[in-house]
Enzyme design. Structure first.
Site, PDB file in Angstrom:
ATOM      1  CG  HIS A  89      -1.718  -1.202   1.412  1.00 41.97           C
ATOM      2  ND1 HIS A  89      -2.592  -1.646   0.443  1.00 41.97           N
ATOM      3  CD2 HIS A  89      -1.784  -2.109   2.415  1.00 41.97           C
ATOM      4  CE1 HIS A  89      -3.158  -2.773   0.859  1.00 41.97           C
ATOM      5  NE2 HIS A  89      -2.689  -3.073   2.038  1.00 41.97           N
ATOM      6  CG  HIS A 114       2.648   5.579   5.703  1.00 40.34           C
ATOM      7  ND1 HIS A 114       2.298   5.540   7.025  1.00 40.34           N
ATOM      8  CD2 HIS A 114       1.603   6.156   5.062  1.00 40.34           C
ATOM      9  CE1 HIS A 114       1.100   6.057   7.186  1.00 40.34           C
ATOM     10  NE2 HIS A 114       0.657   6.445   6.008  1.00 40.34           N
ATOM     11  CG  HIS A 116      -0.620   8.527   1.500  1.00 41.36           C
ATOM     12  ND1 HIS A 116      -1.430   7.422   1.396  1.00 41.36           N
ATOM     13  CD2 HIS A 116      -0.321   8.649   2.816  1.00 41.36           C
ATOM     14  CE1 HIS A 116      -1.615   6.900   2.609  1.00 41.36           C
ATOM     15  NE2 HIS A 116      -0.953   7.623   3.485  1.00 41.36           N
ATOM     16  CG  HIS A 133       0.316  10.233   6.482  1.00 44.00           C
ATOM     17  ND1 HIS A 133      -0.693   9.506   5.888  1.00 44.00           N
ATOM     18  CD2 HIS A 133       0.031  11.540   6.262  1.00 44.00           C
ATOM     19  CE1 HIS A 133      -1.559  10.352   5.333  1.00 44.00           C
ATOM     20  NE2 HIS A 133      -1.140  11.576   5.539  1.00 44.00           N
ATOM     21  CB  THR A 200      -6.065   7.932   5.082  1.00 40.63           C
ATOM     22  OG1 THR A 200      -4.720   7.444   4.969  1.00 40.63           O
ATOM     23  CG2 THR A 200      -6.080   9.293   5.746  1.00 40.63           C
ATOM     24  CB  THR A 201      -5.213   2.523   5.171  1.00 41.42           C
ATOM     25  OG1 THR A 201      -4.566   2.564   6.454  1.00 41.42           O
ATOM     26  CG2 THR A 201      -4.367   3.265   4.159  1.00 41.42           C
TER      27      THR A 201
HETATM   28 ZN   LIG Z   1      -0.958   7.474   5.477  1.00 37.20          ZN
END
Ligand SMILES: [Zn+2]
Length: 252
Positions: A89, A114, A116, A133, A200-201
């Protein structure tokens, strides 16, 4: 006897197909398992909740404040990076316990960073090329995420170091034992937006304090592209409704 074997074969086939089915339902960023389907496929999640993330921050609708939830950052120049993983992801870096922040009278420990691409949060409708993040967790499992948006420009030495561990294939991880200087992020005494939201996941848990710094970090186009090449295309969730939440505009 033959009948017993046949029953056993059917049982095995049933289990295999059930497992396949379960795997197929795992969330992703595309097709039938993309963010718009998370509510249906992640049955025990909060993804259909009222206080979800990310959001579009409209600055004129924010509430100006000073020192209400005061953020203190205790990052050291010698933070221990312990591992990096392509979890299918995102690219995620794990840290050894040590660095922390203090927010809303509670201490949160830096656990992972991580990325995005492009950004999940928007400011005044603007999408940024990248969003980092920095996930922090308290002793009683509350979460504060520091979000740093990236704009394209000069190369970032910090991102060069992060990206020196790439490429990583989906599911691949590497143990790292290196030191990184997170004070280069210069996030102390920065102005930021804050609000209460969710992961957000999936499972989209609604126990997250969000802090989005106004000042973006500058990273080069090559650095953005290198991260993008190691993550699923468009690994962002679309903006979620505010549903009456207040977004604070924290001034210095
Ligand atoms: Zn994130």
């Amino acid at each position: 006897m033959n009948r017993k074997i046949a029953v056993a074969i059917y049982a095995c086939l049933f289990i295999i197909s059930a497992c396949k089915h379960e795997k197929k339902e795992h969330w992703s960023y595309e097709g039938e398992t993309s963010p718009e389907h998370w509510v249906e496929i992640e049955k025990n999640s909060d993804c259909g909740g009222m206080y979800q993330s990310p959001i579009n921050i409209i600055e004129k609708n924010t509430v100006l404040t000073k020192d209400v939830n005061h953020l203190e950052v205790f990052y050291s120049p010698t933070t221990h990076l312990s591992e990096v993983e392509n979890n299918g992801h995102s690219i995620q870096f794990g840290f050894q316990a040590g660095d922390s922040i203090r927010y809303m009278n509670e201490t949160f420990y830096l656990k992972q960073i991580h990325f995005h691409e492009p950004s999940e949060h928007k400011i005044n409708g603007v999408i940024f090329p990248i969003e980092a993040h920095l996930v922090h967790i308290s002793k009683d499992n509350k979460i504060t995420v520091l979000s740093i948006l990236g704009i394209e420009g000069e190369e970032s030495q910090l991102f060069e170091l992060f990206e020196s561990f790439l490429p990583l294939k989906n599911g691949e991880s590497k143990k790292i034992n290196t030191v990184i200087d997170l004070t280069q992020l210069s996030i102390e005494n920065q102005e930021y937006f804050s609000y209460s939201g969710s992961l957000t996941t999936p499972p989209c848990s609604e126990n997250v304090n969000w802090i989005i710094f106004k000042q973006p970090i500058v990273i080069s186009l090559e650095e953005v592209l290198k991260l993008r090449d190691n993550m699923p295309l468009n690994n962002y969730r679309i903006e979620q409704p505010l549903n009456g939440r207040v977004v604070y505009n924290n001034l210095n």
